[in-house]
Scaffold this motif. Structure first.
Motif, PDB file in Angstrom:
ATOM      1  N   PRO A   1      -2.794  -1.413  -9.605  1.00 52.07           N
ATOM      2  CA  PRO A   1      -3.163  -0.597 -10.587  1.00 52.07           C
ATOM      3  C   PRO A   1      -3.294   0.559 -11.143  1.00 52.07           C
ATOM      4  CG  PRO A   1      -4.740  -1.165  -9.285  1.00 52.07           C
ATOM      5  CD  PRO A   1      -3.195  -1.579  -8.726  1.00 52.07           C
ATOM      6  N   GLU A   2      -3.356   1.012 -11.961  1.00 53.10           N
ATOM      7  CA  GLU A   2      -3.394   2.977 -12.468  1.00 53.10           C
ATOM      8  C   GLU A   2      -4.687   4.268 -12.491  1.00 53.10           C
ATOM      9  OE1 GLU A   2      -0.590   1.199 -15.765  1.00 53.10           O
ATOM     10  OE2 GLU A   2      -2.165   0.654 -15.640  1.00 53.10           O
ATOM     11  N   VAL A   3      -5.449   2.911 -12.548  1.00 57.47           N
ATOM     12  CA  VAL A   3      -7.177   3.457 -12.227  1.00 57.47           C
ATOM     13  C   VAL A   3      -8.007   2.462 -10.371  1.00 57.47           C
ATOM     14  CG1 VAL A   3      -9.518   4.204 -12.509  1.00 57.47           C
ATOM     15  CG2 VAL A   3      -7.369   5.298 -13.681  1.00 57.47           C
ATOM     16  N   ILE A   4      -8.050   3.384  -9.424  1.00 59.09           N
ATOM     17  CA  ILE A   4      -8.729   2.300  -8.691  1.00 59.09           C
ATOM     18  C   ILE A   4     -10.605   3.025  -8.295  1.00 59.09           C
ATOM     19  CG2 ILE A   4      -9.162   1.205  -6.711  1.00 59.09           C
ATOM     20  CD1 ILE A   4      -6.744   0.901  -5.969  1.00 59.09           C
ATOM     21  N   LEU A   5     -11.135   2.584  -8.478  1.00 56.24           N
ATOM     22  CA  LEU A   5     -13.256   2.885  -8.507  1.00 56.24           C
ATOM     23  C   LEU A   5     -13.142   2.304  -7.180  1.00 56.24           C
ATOM     24  CD1 LEU A   5     -15.071   3.989  -9.972  1.00 56.24           C
ATOM     25  CD2 LEU A   5     -15.595   2.393 -11.261  1.00 56.24           C
ATOM     26  N   ASP A   6     -13.812   2.803  -6.101  1.00 58.01           N
ATOM     27  CA  ASP A   6     -14.073   2.618  -4.955  1.00 58.01           C
ATOM     28  C   ASP A   6     -15.307   3.331  -4.822  1.00 58.01           C
ATOM     29  OD1 ASP A   6     -14.098   1.464  -2.736  1.00 58.01           O
ATOM     30  OD2 ASP A   6     -13.052   2.973  -1.919  1.00 58.01           O
TER      31      ASP A   6
ATOM     32  N   ALA B   1      -2.462  -6.893  -1.974  1.00 61.61           N
ATOM     33  CA  ALA B   1      -1.683  -8.269  -2.653  1.00 61.61           C
ATOM     34  C   ALA B   1      -1.788  -8.841  -3.727  1.00 61.61           C
ATOM     35  CB  ALA B   1      -1.891  -9.598  -1.429  1.00 61.61           C
ATOM     36  N   GLU B   2      -3.160  -8.773  -4.206  1.00 60.62           N
ATOM     37  CA  GLU B   2      -3.858  -9.911  -5.797  1.00 60.62           C
ATOM     38  C   GLU B   2      -4.034  -8.816  -6.693  1.00 60.62           C
ATOM     39  OE1 GLU B   2      -4.225 -13.649  -5.981  1.00 60.62           O
ATOM     40  OE2 GLU B   2      -3.813 -13.420  -4.247  1.00 60.62           O
ATOM     41  N   ALA B   3      -3.933  -7.559  -6.169  1.00 60.50           N
ATOM     42  CA  ALA B   3      -3.594  -6.532  -7.509  1.00 60.50           C
ATOM     43  C   ALA B   3      -2.573  -5.840  -7.558  1.00 60.50           C
ATOM     44  CB  ALA B   3      -4.160  -5.166  -6.712  1.00 60.50           C
ATOM     45  N   LYS B   4      -1.491  -6.618  -6.794  1.00 61.59           N
ATOM     46  CA  LYS B   4      -0.033  -6.116  -6.915  1.00 61.59           C
ATOM     47  C   LYS B   4       0.594  -7.553  -7.885  1.00 61.59           C
ATOM     48  CE  LYS B   4       1.132  -2.501  -4.869  1.00 61.59           C
ATOM     49  NZ  LYS B   4       2.323  -1.523  -5.174  1.00 61.59           N
TER      50      LYS B   4
ATOM     51  N   LYS C   1     -15.358   8.288   6.893  1.00 64.61           N
ATOM     52  CA  LYS C   1     -14.243   8.914   7.935  1.00 64.61           C
ATOM     53  C   LYS C   1     -13.024   7.671   7.906  1.00 64.61           C
ATOM     54  CE  LYS C   1     -17.229  12.268  10.283  1.00 64.61           C
ATOM     55  NZ  LYS C   1     -17.075  12.765  11.621  1.00 64.61           N
ATOM     56  N   ALA C   2     -11.570   8.002   8.594  1.00 62.51           N
ATOM     57  CA  ALA C   2     -10.495   6.425   8.622  1.00 62.51           C
ATOM     58  C   ALA C   2      -9.357   7.333   9.055  1.00 62.51           C
ATOM     59  CB  ALA C   2     -10.925   5.841   7.077  1.00 62.51           C
ATOM     60  N   GLU C   3      -8.808   6.957   9.849  1.00 63.57           N
ATOM     61  CA  GLU C   3      -7.526   7.241   9.678  1.00 63.57           C
ATOM     62  C   GLU C   3      -6.814   7.079   8.595  1.00 63.57           C
ATOM     63  OE1 GLU C   3      -3.716   6.876  13.431  1.00 63.57           O
ATOM     64  OE2 GLU C   3      -5.989   6.735  13.512  1.00 63.57           O
ATOM     65  N   LEU C   4      -5.828   7.609   8.042  1.00 62.52           N
ATOM     66  CA  LEU C   4      -4.849   7.274   6.788  1.00 62.52           C
ATOM     67  C   LEU C   4      -3.855   8.248   7.059  1.00 62.52           C
ATOM     68  CD1 LEU C   4      -7.923   9.017   3.783  1.00 62.52           C
ATOM     69  CD2 LEU C   4      -6.936   6.218   4.788  1.00 62.52           C
ATOM     70  N   ASN C   5      -2.342   6.867   6.865  1.00 59.84           N
ATOM     71  CA  ASN C   5      -1.234   7.849   6.255  1.00 59.84           C
ATOM     72  C   ASN C   5      -1.257   8.023   4.804  1.00 59.84           C
ATOM     73  OD1 ASN C   5       1.193   8.182   6.156  1.00 59.84           O
ATOM     74  ND2 ASN C   5       2.103   6.463   6.678  1.00 59.84           N
ATOM     75  N   MET C   6      -1.407   9.679   4.829  1.00 61.33           N
ATOM     76  CA  MET C   6      -1.198  10.349   2.968  1.00 61.33           C
ATOM     77  C   MET C   6      -0.277  10.574   2.904  1.00 61.33           C
ATOM     78  SD  MET C   6      -4.179  10.531   2.821  1.00 61.33           S
ATOM     79  CE  MET C   6      -4.446  12.132   1.644  1.00 61.33           C
ATOM     80  N   LEU C   7       0.918   9.543   3.307  1.00 60.07           N
ATOM     81  CA  LEU C   7       2.595  10.067   2.913  1.00 60.07           C
ATOM     82  C   LEU C   7       2.666   9.507   0.878  1.00 60.07           C
ATOM     83  CD1 LEU C   7       5.531  11.336   3.418  1.00 60.07           C
ATOM     84  CD2 LEU C   7       6.039   8.624   4.275  1.00 60.07           C
ATOM     85  N   GLN C   8       1.921   8.340   0.944  1.00 58.10           N
ATOM     86  CA  GLN C   8       2.173   7.810  -0.319  1.00 58.10           C
ATOM     87  C   GLN C   8       1.388   8.830  -1.277  1.00 58.10           C
ATOM     88  OE1 GLN C   8       2.458   3.514  -0.208  1.00 58.10           O
ATOM     89  NE2 GLN C   8       0.696   3.359   1.489  1.00 58.10           N
ATOM     90  N   LEU C   9       0.329   8.840  -1.081  1.00 59.30           N
ATOM     91  CA  LEU C   9      -0.123  10.465  -1.752  1.00 59.30           C
ATOM     92  C   LEU C   9       0.741  11.185  -2.509  1.00 59.30           C
ATOM     93  CD1 LEU C   9      -2.645  11.485  -2.023  1.00 59.30           C
ATOM     94  CD2 LEU C   9      -2.755  13.114  -0.916  1.00 59.30           C
ATOM     95  N   LEU C  10       2.323  11.500  -1.137  1.00 60.76           N
ATOM     96  CA  LEU C  10       3.207  12.004  -2.052  1.00 60.76           C
ATOM     97  C   LEU C  10       4.697  11.331  -3.324  1.00 60.76           C
ATOM     98  CD1 LEU C  10       3.770  15.023   0.924  1.00 60.76           C
ATOM     99  CD2 LEU C  10       2.357  15.220  -1.143  1.00 60.76           C
ATOM    100  N   THR C  11       4.978  10.812  -2.068  1.00 59.45           N
ATOM    101  CA  THR C  11       5.776   9.417  -3.137  1.00 59.45           C
ATOM    102  C   THR C  11       5.182   8.896  -3.614  1.00 59.45           C
ATOM    103  OG1 THR C  11       5.027   7.727  -0.794  1.00 59.45           O
ATOM    104  CG2 THR C  11       6.913   9.406  -0.161  1.00 59.45           C
ATOM    105  N   LYS C  12       4.165   8.570  -4.777  1.00 58.24           N
ATOM    106  CA  LYS C  12       4.011   8.276  -5.355  1.00 58.24           C
ATOM    107  C   LYS C  12       2.811   9.135  -6.636  1.00 58.24           C
ATOM    108  CE  LYS C  12       2.014   3.004  -3.780  1.00 58.24           C
ATOM    109  NZ  LYS C  12       0.963   2.424  -3.802  1.00 58.24           N
ATOM    110  N   ARG C  13       2.666  10.302  -6.246  1.00 55.27           N
ATOM    111  CA  ARG C  13       2.311  11.255  -7.079  1.00 55.27           C
ATOM    112  C   ARG C  13       1.180  10.631  -6.944  1.00 55.27           C
ATOM    113  NH1 ARG C  13       7.022  10.122  -8.604  1.00 55.27           N
ATOM    114  NH2 ARG C  13       6.459   9.525 -10.635  1.00 55.27           N
TER     115      ARG C  13
ATOM    116  N   VAL D   1      -3.001   1.496  -5.160  1.00 54.52           N
ATOM    117  CA  VAL D   1      -3.063   2.050  -6.629  1.00 54.52           C
ATOM    118  C   VAL D   1      -1.280   2.018  -7.230  1.00 54.52           C
ATOM    119  CG1 VAL D   1      -2.321   4.212  -5.912  1.00 54.52           C
ATOM    120  CG2 VAL D   1      -4.137   3.500  -7.603  1.00 54.52           C
ATOM    121  N   ALA D   2      -1.020   1.861  -8.588  1.00 52.02           N
ATOM    122  CA  ALA D   2      -0.153   2.289  -9.109  1.00 52.02           C
ATOM    123  C   ALA D   2       1.010   3.633  -8.925  1.00 52.02           C
ATOM    124  CB  ALA D   2       0.390   1.665 -10.574  1.00 52.02           C
ATOM    125  N   ILE D   3       2.552   3.626  -9.017  1.00 49.83           N
ATOM    126  CA  ILE D   3       2.696   5.367  -8.781  1.00 49.83           C
ATOM    127  C   ILE D   3       2.021   5.991 -10.203  1.00 49.83           C
ATOM    128  CG2 ILE D   3       4.764   6.647  -9.500  1.00 49.83           C
ATOM    129  CD1 ILE D   3       6.400   4.286  -8.005  1.00 49.83           C
TER     130      ILE D   3
END
Length: 334
Positions: free
Chosen positions: A213-218, A202-205, A248-260, A232-234
């Motif tokens: 942000p255009e880039v996230i370093l994790d 929320a704070e990053a948004k 390992k984590a359970e991920l919803n990867m849909l936004q990988l597609l919708t946000k490109r 992360v931004a579109i």
């Protein structure tokens, strides 16, 4: 020149108390290598992982700790001609930096710019190579973009702030306390988020007019991976460089597609000499001029003599450091 030297190895896997300073043979430079009289060596999170038994040296590498160093060239191996005896250099090594002497392939070393101390130089290679490779090459951060850095007061975090600001980017960071947020802001971050008291998504948004942000370093992983996708931004890019939480984590990867999105990751230590040499040349072209002008010098948290390596690792384990912890083998630090 003595045939023996002091160096740090581990007697087993565990806490700082497994680190021992021993007497061992001084290395001899091989083909294309240089022998360096080490003045300073940075302490890094991968060193802690190695000490804990989770990150062994690559095959053929020494069991002496340390991934980065600065010192003076004392001898040249066959075919080495890039540097001369007496030159001040800093270098990335797969192991062997926690020692009075070290060898490195000359292509993986860089000249220390005027105005950069040996202590600063000893804190540069590991984090600057890592940040340049992952943030600027792989994630493609460019001037005018915003980056979110997790762990804004770590060695990687402080380095990324410095380089991103020097190259015209906006910087958001997460930190684990208000004091660390204040330190990150002092170091140049534009926005610092206490992840223990606020939702970083929320704070990053909020800080980016709802875009992210255009880039996230994790370097955290775990549940941060899903939250990074949300933040992360579109057309954004996520650079994964480590896992302090489970990988390992359970991920919803849909936004990988919708946000490109682009999600990239890499390690540095096991890369071949030739790849590290190409990265060294990129730093020579893009980063050394900044250092020579007095910009983007590393943030030094503390220094310890080699004999006090356990204290240096205890400082790293405490999580209280801001910037780099450095071991010193020479008393001048110049």
């Amino acid at each position: 020149m003595s045939d023996m030297m002091q160096a740090v190895i581990a007697s087993g896997a565990g806490g700082p108390d497994v680190l021992d300073v021993i007497q061992t043979e001084r290395p001899t430079p091989g083909n294309g290598q240089i022998l360096i009289r080490v003045h300073a060596a940075g302490v890094n999170r991968p060193d802690v992982m190695q000490r804990e038994g989770n990150y062994p040296p690559p095959p053929g590498a020494s069991d002496i700790f340390g991934l980065e160093l600065a010192g003076t060239v004392e001898a040249l191996g066959a075919g080495a001609s890039r540097f001369a005896k007496g030159d001040r250099v800093m270098a990335l090594v797969p192991s062997g930096a926690y020692a009075e002497w070290a060898v490195v392939h000359e292509t993986n070393a860089l000249p220390v710019p005027d105005g950069v101390s040996m202590i600063e130089a000893g804190a540069i290679p590991e984090t600057y190579f890592t940040v340049w490779s992952n943030v600027f090459q792989r994630a493609g951060l460019t001037a005018g973009e915003t980056i979110l850095i997790h762990g804004g007061t770590s060695g990687i975090g402080t380095t990324t702030i410095l380089l991103a600001k020097a190259l015209g980017c906006r910087v958001l960071v997460t930190c684990g306390s208000d004091d660390k947020c204040a330190a990150a802001l002092k170091n140049g971050a534009d926005v610092a988020i206490n992840y223990k008291t606020a939702d970083f998504v929320a704070e990053a948004k909020k800080a980016t007019d709802g875009n992210g942000p255009e880039v996230i370093l994790d370097m955290v992983g775990g549940d941060y991976m899903q939250r990074n996708i949300e933040a992360v931004a579109i057309d954004g890019r996520i650079a994964q460089i480590a896992f302090q939480k489970p990988p390992k984590a359970e991920l919803n990867m849909l936004q990988l597609l919708t946000k490109r999105l682009t999600w990239t990751g890499s390690t540095l230590r096991a890369r071949p000499v030739e790849m590290k040499a190409a990265l060294a040349r990129a730093l020579e072209e893009n980063v050394l001029p900044l250092l020579a002008k007095g910009a983007a010098h590393p943030v030094i948290d503390s220094t310890y003599p080699l004999a006090n390596v356990r204290e240096a690792h205890a400082r790293m384990d405490s999580g209280q450091h801001v910037g780099k912890i450095v071991l010193t083998m020479m008393d001048d630090g110049a």
